[in-house]
Design a protein around this motif. Sequence first.
Motif, mmCIF file in Angstrom:
data_model
loop_
_atom_site.group_PDB
_atom_site.id
_atom_site.type_symbol
_atom_site.label_atom_id
_atom_site.label_comp_id
_atom_site.label_asym_id
_atom_site.label_seq_id
_atom_site.Cartn_x
_atom_site.Cartn_y
_atom_site.Cartn_z
ATOM 1 N N PHE A 6 -39.625 -16.311 -39.476
ATOM 2 C CA PHE A 6 -40.096 -17.851 -38.897
ATOM 3 C C PHE A 6 -40.337 -18.142 -40.547
ATOM 4 O O PHE A 6 -40.440 -19.539 -40.936
ATOM 5 C CB PHE A 6 -41.090 -17.697 -38.098
ATOM 6 C CG PHE A 6 -41.842 -18.644 -38.293
ATOM 7 C CD1 PHE A 6 -41.761 -20.081 -37.499
ATOM 8 C CD2 PHE A 6 -43.471 -18.964 -39.376
ATOM 9 C CE1 PHE A 6 -42.980 -21.177 -37.246
ATOM 10 C CE2 PHE A 6 -44.033 -19.715 -38.801
ATOM 11 C CZ PHE A 6 -44.165 -21.144 -38.049
ATOM 12 N N TRP A 7 -40.701 -17.454 -41.377
ATOM 13 C CA TRP A 7 -41.016 -18.342 -43.070
ATOM 14 C C TRP A 7 -40.012 -19.087 -43.978
ATOM 15 O O TRP A 7 -39.837 -19.780 -43.982
ATOM 16 C CB TRP A 7 -42.175 -17.605 -43.701
ATOM 17 C CG TRP A 7 -41.393 -16.051 -43.995
ATOM 18 C CD1 TRP A 7 -40.844 -14.922 -43.581
ATOM 19 C CD2 TRP A 7 -40.369 -16.374 -45.498
ATOM 20 N NE1 TRP A 7 -40.238 -14.148 -44.203
ATOM 21 C CE2 TRP A 7 -39.459 -14.600 -45.309
ATOM 22 C CE3 TRP A 7 -40.441 -17.081 -46.430
ATOM 23 C CZ2 TRP A 7 -38.644 -14.823 -46.762
ATOM 24 C CZ3 TRP A 7 -39.671 -16.801 -47.988
ATOM 25 C CH2 TRP A 7 -38.857 -15.389 -47.891
ATOM 26 N N ILE A 8 -38.323 -18.471 -43.606
ATOM 27 C CA ILE A 8 -37.907 -19.596 -44.470
ATOM 28 C C ILE A 8 -37.481 -20.801 -43.965
ATOM 29 O O ILE A 8 -37.308 -21.545 -44.071
ATOM 30 C CB ILE A 8 -36.732 -18.039 -44.337
ATOM 31 C CG1 ILE A 8 -37.156 -16.968 -44.770
ATOM 32 C CG2 ILE A 8 -35.346 -18.682 -44.790
ATOM 33 C CD1 ILE A 8 -35.493 -15.842 -44.943
ATOM 34 N N LYS A 9 -37.309 -20.573 -42.107
ATOM 35 C CA LYS A 9 -37.333 -21.796 -41.045
ATOM 36 C C LYS A 9 -38.908 -22.663 -41.435
ATOM 37 O O LYS A 9 -38.203 -24.103 -42.106
ATOM 38 C CB LYS A 9 -37.365 -22.172 -39.842
ATOM 39 C CG LYS A 9 -36.613 -21.489 -39.206
ATOM 40 C CD LYS A 9 -36.576 -20.711 -37.978
ATOM 41 C CE LYS A 9 -35.144 -20.115 -37.425
ATOM 42 N NZ LYS A 9 -35.213 -19.720 -35.730
ATOM 43 N N ALA A 10 -40.130 -21.735 -41.912
ATOM 44 C CA ALA A 10 -40.463 -23.200 -42.649
ATOM 45 C C ALA A 10 -40.392 -23.627 -43.976
ATOM 46 O O ALA A 10 -41.025 -24.850 -44.148
ATOM 47 C CB ALA A 10 -41.941 -22.236 -42.029
ATOM 48 N N LEU A 11 -39.744 -22.785 -44.840
ATOM 49 C CA LEU A 11 -39.757 -22.996 -45.883
ATOM 50 C C LEU A 11 -38.776 -24.129 -46.512
ATOM 51 O O LEU A 11 -38.572 -25.236 -47.171
ATOM 52 C CB LEU A 11 -39.820 -22.361 -46.926
ATOM 53 C CG LEU A 11 -39.453 -21.916 -48.085
ATOM 54 C CD1 LEU A 11 -40.678 -22.682 -48.914
ATOM 55 C CD2 LEU A 11 -39.239 -21.001 -49.023
#
Length: 168
Positions: A6-11
């Motif tokens: 999720f954090w890569i997508k958010a970034l």
Amino acid sequence: MLRLPFWIKALEAAALAAAVCFSVGATSPSGRLYELDHRLMCTCGCAQLLGECNHVGCKDSTQELSELRADIASGMTDQQVFDAFVAKYGATVLAAPPAKGFDLVAWIAPFAVFAAALAGTILLVRRWSGWKGRAQAVEAVIADPAERERRERIRRETDMDAGIDGGL
């Protein structure tokens, strides 16, 4: 299929949003006018940027802004606009001197003066504090037998262990 955390997508979404925000208005004429009129000086003598000249009824800024709008509308590049203004009004119309030739001195001089002042301050503080040579001078004085005897006599006469009455 590979699933990204999720954090890569958010970034990635944040980077895309930032790119869109910064590119909005990058090619709009009003944004370009604002950028260019803040890189040129008003020639009325007020020493203000062309876009910031606030003299009531300033004919120079009104005329120069209309020329700038016309140059932008005709499709001139930024450099062509600057060249046209320099040809008409002289190099003083530029808010910052070009970083080439003799004008490069205007960019280098403040840093050179700061470096020279810093070096001078360091040398002055070292001289005032006696940073170099003080230890050698003290050792030379202490090495003298007469000076050593004088210091020892002063130490005996001012010895605090003898008490208030001087040891009598």
